[in-house]
Design a protein around this motif. Structure first.
Motif, PDB file in Angstrom:
ATOM      1  N   PRO A  24      35.868 -12.356  55.500  1.00 23.50           N
ATOM      2  CA  PRO A  24      36.762 -12.392  56.656  1.00 23.50           C
ATOM      3  C   PRO A  24      38.246 -12.313  56.307  1.00 23.50           C
ATOM      4  CG  PRO A  24      35.985 -14.584  56.180  1.00 23.50           C
ATOM      5  CD  PRO A  24      35.257 -13.655  55.232  1.00 23.50           C
ATOM      6  N   ILE A  25      38.588 -12.352  55.020  1.00 19.60           N
ATOM      7  CA  ILE A  25      39.985 -12.319  54.608  1.00 19.60           C
ATOM      8  C   ILE A  25      40.236 -11.060  53.788  1.00 19.60           C
ATOM      9  CG2 ILE A  25      41.856 -13.579  53.476  1.00 19.60           C
ATOM     10  CD1 ILE A  25      40.389 -15.140  55.772  1.00 19.60           C
ATOM     11  N   LYS A  26      41.249 -10.287  54.192  1.00 16.82           N
ATOM     12  CA  LYS A  26      41.654  -9.083  53.458  1.00 16.82           C
ATOM     13  C   LYS A  26      43.081  -9.304  52.965  1.00 16.82           C
ATOM     14  CE  LYS A  26      38.004  -6.688  54.742  1.00 16.82           C
ATOM     15  NZ  LYS A  26      36.823  -7.318  54.258  1.00 16.82           N
ATOM     16  N   TRP A  27      43.298  -9.108  51.677  1.00 16.80           N
ATOM     17  CA  TRP A  27      44.609  -9.345  51.072  1.00 16.80           C
ATOM     18  C   TRP A  27      45.334  -8.030  50.820  1.00 16.80           C
ATOM     19  CZ3 TRP A  27      46.721 -14.073  50.572  1.00 16.80           C
ATOM     20  CH2 TRP A  27      45.863 -15.168  50.701  1.00 16.80           C
ATOM     21  N   VAL A  39      63.233 -10.182  42.642  1.00 16.46           N
ATOM     22  CA  VAL A  39      62.269  -9.484  43.495  1.00 16.46           C
ATOM     23  C   VAL A  39      61.560 -10.514  44.367  1.00 16.46           C
ATOM     24  CG1 VAL A  39      60.145  -8.108  43.502  1.00 16.46           C
ATOM     25  CG2 VAL A  39      61.919  -7.639  41.805  1.00 16.46           C
ATOM     26  N   LEU A  40      61.300 -10.142  45.603  1.00 15.12           N
ATOM     27  CA  LEU A  40      60.520 -10.971  46.504  1.00 15.12           C
ATOM     28  C   LEU A  40      59.132 -10.347  46.628  1.00 15.12           C
ATOM     29  CD1 LEU A  40      60.892 -13.545  48.132  1.00 15.12           C
ATOM     30  CD2 LEU A  40      61.539 -12.142  50.084  1.00 15.12           C
ATOM     31  N   LEU A  41      58.111 -11.109  46.260  1.00  7.28           N
ATOM     32  CA  LEU A  41      56.726 -10.662  46.383  1.00  7.28           C
ATOM     33  C   LEU A  41      56.191 -11.069  47.746  1.00  7.28           C
ATOM     34  CD1 LEU A  41      55.316 -11.815  42.936  1.00  7.28           C
ATOM     35  CD2 LEU A  41      56.245  -9.566  43.532  1.00  7.28           C
ATOM     36  N   TYR A  42      55.448 -10.173  48.378  1.00  7.36           N
ATOM     37  CA  TYR A  42      54.804 -10.447  49.658  1.00  7.36           C
ATOM     38  C   TYR A  42      53.297 -10.426  49.424  1.00  7.36           C
ATOM     39  CZ  TYR A  42      59.377  -9.305  51.605  1.00  7.36           C
ATOM     40  OH  TYR A  42      60.715  -9.287  51.900  1.00  7.36           O
ATOM     41  N   LEU A  43      52.631 -11.514  49.774  1.00 13.20           N
ATOM     42  CA  LEU A  43      51.186 -11.649  49.601  1.00 13.20           C
ATOM     43  C   LEU A  43      50.618 -11.972  50.979  1.00 13.20           C
ATOM     44  CD1 LEU A  43      52.639 -13.609  47.025  1.00 13.20           C
ATOM     45  CD2 LEU A  43      50.650 -12.451  46.119  1.00 13.20           C
ATOM     46  N   LYS A  44      49.981 -10.982  51.602  1.00 19.21           N
ATOM     47  CA  LYS A  44      49.564 -11.108  52.998  1.00 19.21           C
ATOM     48  C   LYS A  44      48.045 -11.227  53.116  1.00 19.21           C
ATOM     49  CE  LYS A  44      49.845  -8.917  57.503  1.00 19.21           C
ATOM     50  NZ  LYS A  44      50.037  -7.676  58.226  1.00 19.21           N
ATOM     51  N   ALA A  45      47.627 -12.180  53.946  1.00 17.65           N
ATOM     52  CA  ALA A  45      46.207 -12.341  54.268  1.00 17.65           C
ATOM     53  C   ALA A  45      45.999 -11.927  55.720  1.00 17.65           C
ATOM     54  CB  ALA A  45      45.772 -13.781  54.072  1.00 17.65           C
ATOM     55  N   ASP A  46      45.169 -10.924  55.946  1.00 23.39           N
ATOM     56  CA  ASP A  46      44.720 -10.572  57.292  1.00 23.39           C
ATOM     57  C   ASP A  46      43.415 -11.307  57.513  1.00 23.39           C
ATOM     58  OD1 ASP A  46      46.759  -8.768  58.238  1.00 23.39           O
ATOM     59  OD2 ASP A  46      46.046  -7.364  56.725  1.00 23.39           O
ATOM     60  N   ILE A  47      43.379 -12.115  58.561  1.00 25.14           N
ATOM     61  CA  ILE A  47      42.279 -13.056  58.787  1.00 25.14           C
ATOM     62  C   ILE A  47      41.481 -12.616  60.013  1.00 25.14           C
ATOM     63  CG2 ILE A  47      41.717 -15.480  59.179  1.00 25.14           C
ATOM     64  CD1 ILE A  47      44.580 -16.079  57.966  1.00 25.14           C
ATOM     65  N   ALA A  48      40.175 -12.453  59.846  1.00 22.25           N
ATOM     66  CA  ALA A  48      39.301 -12.021  60.942  1.00 22.25           C
ATOM     67  C   ALA A  48      39.337 -13.030  62.085  1.00 22.25           C
ATOM     68  CB  ALA A  48      37.870 -11.846  60.434  1.00 22.25           C
ATOM     69  N   VAL A  49      39.103 -12.534  63.286  1.00 26.86           N
ATOM     70  CA  VAL A  49      39.106 -13.375  64.486  1.00 26.86           C
ATOM     71  C   VAL A  49      38.111 -14.526  64.317  1.00 26.86           C
ATOM     72  CG1 VAL A  49      38.594 -13.423  66.961  1.00 26.86           C
ATOM     73  CG2 VAL A  49      39.788 -11.462  65.975  1.00 26.86           C
ATOM     74  N   GLY A  50      38.572 -15.737  64.636  1.00 26.44           N
ATOM     75  CA  GLY A  50      37.719 -16.919  64.555  1.00 26.44           C
ATOM     76  C   GLY A  50      37.764 -17.622  63.207  1.00 26.44           C
ATOM     77  N   TRP A  51      38.387 -17.010  62.213  1.00 31.24           N
ATOM     78  CA  TRP A  51      38.456 -17.582  60.869  1.00 31.24           C
ATOM     79  C   TRP A  51      39.856 -18.117  60.600  1.00 31.24           C
ATOM     80  CZ3 TRP A  51      34.319 -18.074  57.599  1.00 31.24           C
ATOM     81  CH2 TRP A  51      33.159 -17.402  57.977  1.00 31.24           C
ATOM     82  N   HIS A  52      39.993 -18.941  59.560  1.00 31.42           N
ATOM     83  CA  HIS A  52      41.300 -19.411  59.111  1.00 31.42           C
ATOM     84  C   HIS A  52      41.241 -19.731  57.616  1.00 31.42           C
ATOM     85  CE1 HIS A  52      39.267 -23.114  60.666  1.00 31.42           C
ATOM     86  NE2 HIS A  52      39.715 -23.626  59.535  1.00 31.42           N
ATOM     87  N   ILE A  53      42.430 -19.775  56.986  1.00 31.15           N
ATOM     88  CA  ILE A  53      42.558 -20.230  55.601  1.00 31.15           C
ATOM     89  C   ILE A  53      43.591 -21.351  55.582  1.00 31.15           C
ATOM     90  CG2 ILE A  53      41.857 -18.047  54.557  1.00 31.15           C
ATOM     91  CD1 ILE A  53      44.834 -17.556  53.883  1.00 31.15           C
ATOM     92  N   TYR A  54      43.577 -22.128  54.539  1.00 24.32           N
ATOM     93  CA  TYR A  54      44.386 -23.340  54.486  1.00 24.32           C
ATOM     94  C   TYR A  54      45.718 -23.126  53.770  1.00 24.32           C
ATOM     95  CZ  TYR A  54      40.284 -25.395  56.429  1.00 24.32           C
ATOM     96  OH  TYR A  54      39.240 -25.672  57.275  1.00 24.32           O
TER      97      TYR A  54
END
Length: 148
Positions: A24-27, A39-54
Motif C-alpha cells: 500500500p506504500i509507494k516511495w 542539497v535538500l532530499l525529498y522522500l515521498k510516500a504515496d499511501i493507498a486509501v485506508g492505509w497509514h504509516i507512522y
C-alpha cells in the motif's frame, strides 16, 4: 464430479489471491540544490486509501516508526534530522498511547552537505503500514538518489 473440480479450482484461486502481498506504500525520491554545497532530499510516500504509516517521531512501545538510514559516504554528510509535516494524532487503545501517522501522502525532507560536486545518496527506509483493522509486518525499501 465437474462441480467438485470447479469448487476446488475456485478455492485454489481464492487462496492465491489472499496470499498476494499488499504493497500500500509507494516511495519516490528527488533532490534539489539549495546552495553549491547543500542539497535538500525529498522522500515521498504515496499511501493507498485506508492505509497509514507512522511518524519518524513515534514513541517506543507502540507501532514501528518510519526510519531513514543513510549509507556512509565520503561524498556527503547528513545535516540535522529528517523533517516531516505535522502528523495526525490519535489515541490507540491497543497500544494505550497516542500514535502519530500520515494518510494519503507524506513528504519527508533531509538536508545534506556535499563534500564533492556530485554524489549518490543511498540508504533505506523502514516503516509499518496499517489500516484501522490490520497492520502489515514492517517493511524496508532501499533507495538511491543521484545528485549532479
Amino acid at each position: 464430479m465437474k462441480i467438485k473440480l470447479v469448487i476446488i479450482l475456485l478455492l485454489f484461486l481464492k487462496m492465491g489471491a489472499n496470499a498476494q502481498i499488499e504493497k500500500p506504500i509507494k516511495w519516490s525520491y528527488a533532490a534539489k540544490r539549495i546552495s553549491p554545497t547543500e542539497v535538500l532530499l525529498y522522500l515521498k510516500a504515496d499511501i493507498a486509501v485506508g492505509w497509514h504509516i507512522y511518524s519518524v517521531n513515534q514513541k517506543e512501545g507502540g507501532p514501528e516508526r518510519t526510519n531513514f538510514s543513510f549509507l556512509f559516504s565520503k561524498d556527503f554528510s547528513v545535516i540535522g534530522k529528517i523533517q516531516e509535516p505535522k502528523p495526525v494524532k490519535k489515541h490507540e487503545e491497543v497500544f494505550d498511547m497516542d500514535v502519530f501517522y500520515f494518510e494519503k501522502s507524506v513528504l519527508f525532507t533531509q538536508k545534506i552537505k556535499l563534500n564533492k560536486g556530485e554524489a549518490v545518496v543511498k540508504g533505506k527506509v523502514s516503516f509499518m503500514a496499517c489500516t484501522d483493522k490490520e497492520c502489515l509486518p514492517p517493511d524496508e525499501v532501499e533507495f538511491s538518489i543521484p545528485i549532479k
